[in-house]
Design a protein around this motif. Structure first.
Motif, PDB file in Angstrom:
ATOM      1  N   TYR A 196       4.727   6.367  -2.960  1.00 62.32           N
ATOM      2  CA  TYR A 196       3.511   7.057  -3.381  1.00 62.32           C
ATOM      3  C   TYR A 196       2.961   6.489  -4.682  1.00 62.32           C
ATOM      4  O   TYR A 196       3.660   5.800  -5.437  1.00 62.32           O
ATOM      5  CB  TYR A 196       3.784   8.558  -3.549  1.00 62.32           C
ATOM      6  CG  TYR A 196       4.784   8.917  -4.631  1.00 62.32           C
ATOM      7  CD1 TYR A 196       4.375   9.119  -5.942  1.00 62.32           C
ATOM      8  CD2 TYR A 196       6.146   9.052  -4.334  1.00 62.32           C
ATOM      9  CE1 TYR A 196       5.286   9.447  -6.939  1.00 62.32           C
ATOM     10  CE2 TYR A 196       7.058   9.375  -5.329  1.00 62.32           C
ATOM     11  CZ  TYR A 196       6.629   9.577  -6.624  1.00 62.32           C
ATOM     12  OH  TYR A 196       7.528   9.895  -7.601  1.00 62.32           O
ATOM     13  N   GLU A 197       1.699   6.756  -4.908  1.00 68.57           N
ATOM     14  CA  GLU A 197       1.058   6.504  -6.193  1.00 68.57           C
ATOM     15  C   GLU A 197       0.572   7.842  -6.740  1.00 68.57           C
ATOM     16  O   GLU A 197       0.361   8.798  -5.981  1.00 68.57           O
ATOM     17  CB  GLU A 197      -0.124   5.542  -6.046  1.00 68.57           C
ATOM     18  CG  GLU A 197      -1.270   6.095  -5.203  1.00 68.57           C
ATOM     19  CD  GLU A 197      -2.500   5.198  -5.185  1.00 68.57           C
ATOM     20  OE1 GLU A 197      -2.547   4.216  -5.951  1.00 68.57           O
ATOM     21  OE2 GLU A 197      -3.425   5.490  -4.380  1.00 68.57           O
ATOM     22  N   ARG A 201      -5.948  10.213   5.420  1.00 61.90           N
ATOM     23  CA  ARG A 201      -7.117   9.559   4.809  1.00 61.90           C
ATOM     24  C   ARG A 201      -8.274   9.456   5.802  1.00 61.90           C
ATOM     25  O   ARG A 201      -9.439   9.573   5.422  1.00 61.90           O
ATOM     26  CB  ARG A 201      -6.722   8.173   4.300  1.00 61.90           C
ATOM     27  CG  ARG A 201      -7.861   7.425   3.603  1.00 61.90           C
ATOM     28  CD  ARG A 201      -8.303   8.189   2.388  1.00 61.90           C
ATOM     29  NE  ARG A 201      -9.534   7.696   1.810  1.00 61.90           N
ATOM     30  CZ  ARG A 201      -9.603   7.155   0.588  1.00 61.90           C
ATOM     31  NH1 ARG A 201      -8.511   6.996  -0.136  1.00 61.90           N
ATOM     32  NH2 ARG A 201     -10.752   6.769   0.098  1.00 61.90           N
ATOM     33  N   VAL A 202      -7.957   9.273   7.081  1.00 51.90           N
ATOM     34  CA  VAL A 202      -9.021   9.157   8.077  1.00 51.90           C
ATOM     35  C   VAL A 202      -9.801  10.460   8.167  1.00 51.90           C
ATOM     36  O   VAL A 202     -11.016  10.451   8.419  1.00 51.90           O
ATOM     37  CB  VAL A 202      -8.447   8.749   9.454  1.00 51.90           C
ATOM     38  CG1 VAL A 202      -7.545   9.835  10.041  1.00 51.90           C
ATOM     39  CG2 VAL A 202      -9.570   8.409  10.426  1.00 51.90           C
ATOM     40  N   ARG A 208       0.835  -1.196   0.000  1.00 50.68           N
ATOM     41  CA  ARG A 208       0.000   0.000   0.000  1.00 50.68           C
ATOM     42  C   ARG A 208       0.874   1.252   0.000  1.00 50.68           C
ATOM     43  O   ARG A 208       1.818   1.363   0.782  1.00 50.68           O
ATOM     44  CB  ARG A 208      -0.897   0.007   1.237  1.00 50.68           C
ATOM     45  CG  ARG A 208      -1.852   1.196   1.312  1.00 50.68           C
ATOM     46  CD  ARG A 208      -2.669   1.156   2.583  1.00 50.68           C
ATOM     47  NE  ARG A 208      -3.584   2.297   2.645  1.00 50.68           N
ATOM     48  CZ  ARG A 208      -4.346   2.575   3.708  1.00 50.68           C
ATOM     49  NH1 ARG A 208      -4.301   1.799   4.776  1.00 50.68           N
ATOM     50  NH2 ARG A 208      -5.147   3.622   3.687  1.00 50.68           N
ATOM     51  N   PRO A 209       0.581   2.211  -0.865  1.00 51.62           N
ATOM     52  CA  PRO A 209       1.388   3.436  -0.883  1.00 51.62           C
ATOM     53  C   PRO A 209       1.167   4.252   0.379  1.00 51.62           C
ATOM     54  O   PRO A 209       0.090   4.229   0.985  1.00 51.62           O
ATOM     55  CB  PRO A 209       0.874   4.177  -2.117  1.00 51.62           C
ATOM     56  CG  PRO A 209      -0.514   3.671  -2.313  1.00 51.62           C
ATOM     57  CD  PRO A 209      -0.487   2.232  -1.878  1.00 51.62           C
ATOM     58  N   GLN A 210       2.199   4.970   0.772  1.00 53.14           N
ATOM     59  CA  GLN A 210       2.061   5.861   1.920  1.00 53.14           C
ATOM     60  C   GLN A 210       1.201   7.066   1.565  1.00 53.14           C
ATOM     61  O   GLN A 210       0.407   7.541   2.368  1.00 53.14           O
ATOM     62  CB  GLN A 210       3.441   6.322   2.389  1.00 53.14           C
ATOM     63  CG  GLN A 210       3.436   7.127   3.680  1.00 53.14           C
ATOM     64  CD  GLN A 210       4.841   7.516   4.116  1.00 53.14           C
ATOM     65  OE1 GLN A 210       5.800   7.369   3.365  1.00 53.14           O
ATOM     66  NE2 GLN A 210       4.963   7.998   5.341  1.00 53.14           N
ATOM     67  N   VAL A 211       1.377   7.562   0.342  1.00 53.72           N
ATOM     68  CA  VAL A 211       0.685   8.764  -0.102  1.00 53.72           C
ATOM     69  C   VAL A 211       0.071   8.526  -1.474  1.00 53.72           C
ATOM     70  O   VAL A 211       0.708   7.941  -2.353  1.00 53.72           O
ATOM     71  CB  VAL A 211       1.647   9.972  -0.184  1.00 53.72           C
ATOM     72  CG1 VAL A 211       0.901  11.228  -0.650  1.00 53.72           C
ATOM     73  CG2 VAL A 211       2.316  10.223   1.154  1.00 53.72           C
ATOM     74  N   GLY A 235      -3.686   5.336  -0.618  1.00 51.53           N
ATOM     75  CA  GLY A 235      -2.692   5.766   0.356  1.00 51.53           C
ATOM     76  C   GLY A 235      -3.242   6.087   1.723  1.00 51.53           C
ATOM     77  O   GLY A 235      -4.439   6.352   1.906  1.00 51.53           O
ATOM     78  N   GLU A 236      -2.339   6.076   2.716  1.00 49.89           N
ATOM     79  CA  GLU A 236      -2.686   6.494   4.076  1.00 49.89           C
ATOM     80  C   GLU A 236      -2.888   8.004   4.147  1.00 49.89           C
ATOM     81  O   GLU A 236      -3.552   8.515   5.035  1.00 49.89           O
ATOM     82  CB  GLU A 236      -1.568   6.084   5.042  1.00 49.89           C
ATOM     83  CG  GLU A 236      -1.259   4.591   5.048  1.00 49.89           C
ATOM     84  CD  GLU A 236       0.043   4.293   5.772  1.00 49.89           C
ATOM     85  OE1 GLU A 236       0.432   5.090   6.648  1.00 49.89           O
ATOM     86  OE2 GLU A 236       0.674   3.276   5.458  1.00 49.89           O
TER      87      GLU A 236
END
Length: 322
Positions: A33-34, A169-170, A2-5, A81-82
């Motif tokens: 990142y993506e 993201r939250v 999963r990308p961080q950003v 991302g997160e």
């Protein structure tokens, strides 16, 4: 992995802008990142050129233009991302920009992070060092048009600009994305206001530098920007300002409303004459009236879930940057 950003870049035509933006993104350091380009119904070859030059970039293609808020939400809908990093197509980044923003997020535990945004053609002049919202409900870019060498960095900011803004993201999932009723302008301020009411915080990453052209996609249509700001200022206040503060700040809010009316009329009159400007204002007022029921429903939900103390919110709105 999963990308961080997730870097989400909304774009509409102006392929030259998004290609320059992507070139700077490709140089980013030390971050997983993506990249998602949300093509909002471009009629040029934007999507094809992005895919050819950057096959790793995910392109979300909309059949017709729906406006900035719609394009952003379409991009975020597929993000993994997160963190969500919203980036205008006319912004370029220093290679360490995103890494420095994440460092500030970790150190401060902030939920929104702004870079130091400078004018691309005048990199010694500030475009934005985070955003604030005054007691009159008007969003402002902190430090706008100030010489960098004369500028005192703010220690606190109210929110971040969607031109280059990093969001947990939250936060996005909790308060919802951009309000598509805004179409464009002040939709990011609305998001930040909702986030602050819900208890989320913001911080500036002063060592993270980005460069902005500013309003490049509207091609000089200042009258359209002015009428959007007039309508959206009213929606922003109506949705987010708690009732006790509506009463407390009634005078500055009303003065700002009149100021927005004047700016919209003046800009439209320059382009279309007085009669044409009156027609545009009438249509804008009608549009505002049509959107108020949805804003009222949103207000009930937003205010019922408010976590920030009213005194703390008042201090944040009254705070002036140097």
């Amino acid at each position: 992995m999963r990308p961080q950003v997730s870097i989400v870049i909304p774009t509409w035509n102006r392929c030259d802008l998004v290609m320059a933006c992507l070139e700077s993104v490709a140089q980013l350091e030390s971050v997983r990142y993506e990249v998602i380009v949300s093509d909002d119904g471009s009629t040029d070859t934007t999507a094809e050129r992005v895919t050819a030059a950057y096959p790793e970039v995910r392109v979300v293609r909309r059949a017709k233009n729906g406006g900035f808020a719609v394009a952003v939400n379409a991009g975020v809908a597929v993000a993994q991302g997160e963190w969500i990093f919203l980036l205008n197509n006319d912004v370029t980044l220093e290679p360490d920009c995103l890494a420095r923003m994440l460092e500030v997020a970790q150190l401060s535990a902030a939920d929104m992070v702004a870079p130091l945004l400078l004018w691309r053609d005048e990199p010694t002049v500030v475009y934005s060092a985070g955003d604030r919202i005054g007691v009159n409900g008007r969003p402002e870019s902190i430090g706008f048009r100030t010489q960098l060498k004369e500028f005192t960095l703010p220690t606190r900011i109210f929110g971040v600009s969607a031109a280059a803004g990093l969001y947990r993201r939250v936060l996005w999932d909790t308060v919802g994305g951009l309000d598509e009723n805004f179409t464009a302008y002040f939709e990011d301020s609305d998001l930040c206001f909702r986030a602050r009411l819900a208890g989320f915080t913001a911080a500036l990453a002063p060592q993270a530098c980005a460069y902005h052209i500013g309003s490049a996609s509207i091609a000089g249509k200042t009258w359209w920007r002015s009428v959007q700001c007039y309508r959206n200022h009213a929606l922003l206040v109506y949705k987010n300002m708690p009732a006790p503060l509506l009463w407390r700040y009634a005078a500055p809010l009303f003065r700002e409303h009149l100021h927005q009316v004047y700016c919209a009329f003046s800009a439209a009159r320059t382009e279309f004459g007085a009669l044409g400007a009156l027609r545009i204002l009438a249509r804008t007022c009608f549009s505002l009236g049509c959107k108020l029921p949805a804003a009222l429903r949103a207000r009930r939900r937003i205010q019922s879930q408010r976590k920030i103390d009213l005194d703390a919110l008042q201090r944040a709105l009254e705070e002036r940057s140097e």
